[in-house]
Scaffold this motif. Structure first.
Motif, short mmCIF file in Angstrom:
data_model
loop_
_atom_site.label_atom_id
_atom_site.label_comp_id
_atom_site.label_asym_id
_atom_site.label_seq_id
_atom_site.Cartn_x
_atom_site.Cartn_y
_atom_site.Cartn_z
N GLU A 130 -19.07 12.46 20.95
CA GLU A 130 -19.13 11.66 22.08
C GLU A 130 -18.83 11.74 23.09
O GLU A 130 -19.78 11.68 24.52
N GLN A 131 -17.50 12.20 23.09
CA GLN A 131 -17.20 12.85 24.15
C GLN A 131 -18.62 14.14 25.15
O GLN A 131 -18.40 13.84 26.68
N THR B 219 -23.93 7.32 18.28
CA THR B 219 -23.34 7.69 16.45
C THR B 219 -23.60 6.53 15.49
O THR B 219 -23.36 7.15 14.73
N THR B 220 -23.24 5.10 15.80
CA THR B 220 -23.06 3.91 15.27
C THR B 220 -25.01 3.64 14.34
O THR B 220 -24.75 3.62 12.85
N ASP C 173 -14.33 11.35 11.70
CA ASP C 173 -14.57 10.48 12.65
C ASP C 173 -14.21 11.28 14.13
O ASP C 173 -14.24 11.24 14.99
N TYR C 174 -13.69 12.47 13.61
CA TYR C 174 -13.12 13.18 14.53
C TYR C 174 -13.75 14.02 15.08
O TYR C 174 -13.87 14.00 17.07
N ARG C 175 -14.38 14.69 14.45
CA ARG C 175 -15.78 15.35 15.06
C ARG C 175 -16.62 14.63 15.61
O ARG C 175 -17.47 15.25 17.11
N ARG C 176 -17.19 12.94 15.57
CA ARG C 176 -17.72 12.56 16.08
C ARG C 176 -17.31 11.77 17.62
O ARG C 176 -18.05 12.32 17.96
N SER C 177 -15.90 11.42 17.53
CA SER C 177 -15.27 11.57 18.82
C SER C 177 -15.42 12.18 20.08
O SER C 177 -16.22 11.98 21.66
N GLU D 38 -21.30 6.16 21.96
CA GLU D 38 -20.99 6.13 20.73
C GLU D 38 -22.23 4.53 20.06
O GLU D 38 -22.08 5.15 18.75
N ARG E 283 -20.58 6.09 28.00
CA ARG E 283 -19.65 6.15 26.91
C ARG E 283 -20.17 4.98 25.99
O ARG E 283 -20.14 5.11 24.53
#
Length: 217
Positions: A137-138, A165-166, A130-134, A162, A158
């Motif tokens: 996304e940034q 990735t979803t 989750d951290y890496r995907r966030s 997101e 944004r």
């Protein structure tokens, strides 16, 4: 990038081979013995490198465990950088994601499936993913703002980052649950299907229960 790519300098090939050896050892030992019960010392012994070498390559055990995930998102960003945005942004992000997935090496499929199954046994790995995907996304948002114009109030970059990735999560989860049946082609088809479902999903409504009324009583 692949360790055997002869277009790369020798030092870079060696660096990539070390990274792959550590990631492979990590995935193998974590799967066999459990993530929490496997130490960094065991990893470096298995890969025949020093502890300092490990931490030059990976900041944490978690990072080594989810290397297959990292490879995907690195390819995705590289594909975005290779093709300037043109036309609908969501289509642009979808095409970059698919290009990134298609460019992954043949053995990535089995490594990714093993990674996702391992993550289900270790909450720390789900948090790492989750951290890496966030973070990805940034980075995508920053690229989109650069292409569409800076507007801090514009939420669309944004949302689209997101949403991409979803769509990946939906497609990949189904593919992993089926043990990767159909290979990379089935995964790509699943990505297309997830993105194709977005317009209809946004229009989805739930009918009122039979006999309900909006009148006040």
């Amino acid at each position: 990038m692949e360790p055997d790519d002869r277009s790369l300098p020798l030092r870079e090939r060696k660096r990539l081979r070390t990274r792959r050896a550590l990631a492979d050892a990590a995935l193998r030992l974590f799967t066999e013995h459990g993530f929490d019960r496997t130490t960094v010392e065991q990893l470096v012994d298995e890969a025949e490198v020093s502890r300092s070498t490990f931490f030059r390559v990976f900041a944490t055990k978690e990072a080594a465990a989810v290397e297959a995930e990292t490879e995907l998102w690195a390819n995705y960003l590289a594909a975005l950088d290779e093709r300037p945005p043109n036309g609908p942004v969501l289509d642009h992000l979808r095409d970059a994601l698919i290009a990134g997935a298609e460019a992954l090496p043949p053995d990535w499929d089995s490594r990714y499936i093993a990674t996702r199954r391992l993550a289900l046994t270790a909450p720390a790995l789900l948090g790492e993913i989750d951290y890496r995907r966030s973070g990805i996304e940034q980075e995508v948002v920053a690229r989109l703002i650069g292409a569409t114009g800076p507007d801090p109030a514009d939420l669309r970059p944004r949302i689209l980052a997101e949403l991409t990735t979803t769509c990946w999560s939906v497609a990949a989860r189904h593919w992993v649950a089926g043990d990767g049946a159909g290979g990379r082609g089935a995964l790509i088809t699943g990505i297309h299907n997830a993105f194709d479902a977005v317009p209809g999903a946004l229009q989805l409504t739930v009918p009122e229960p039979h006999g309900s009324t909006s009148e006040s009583v």
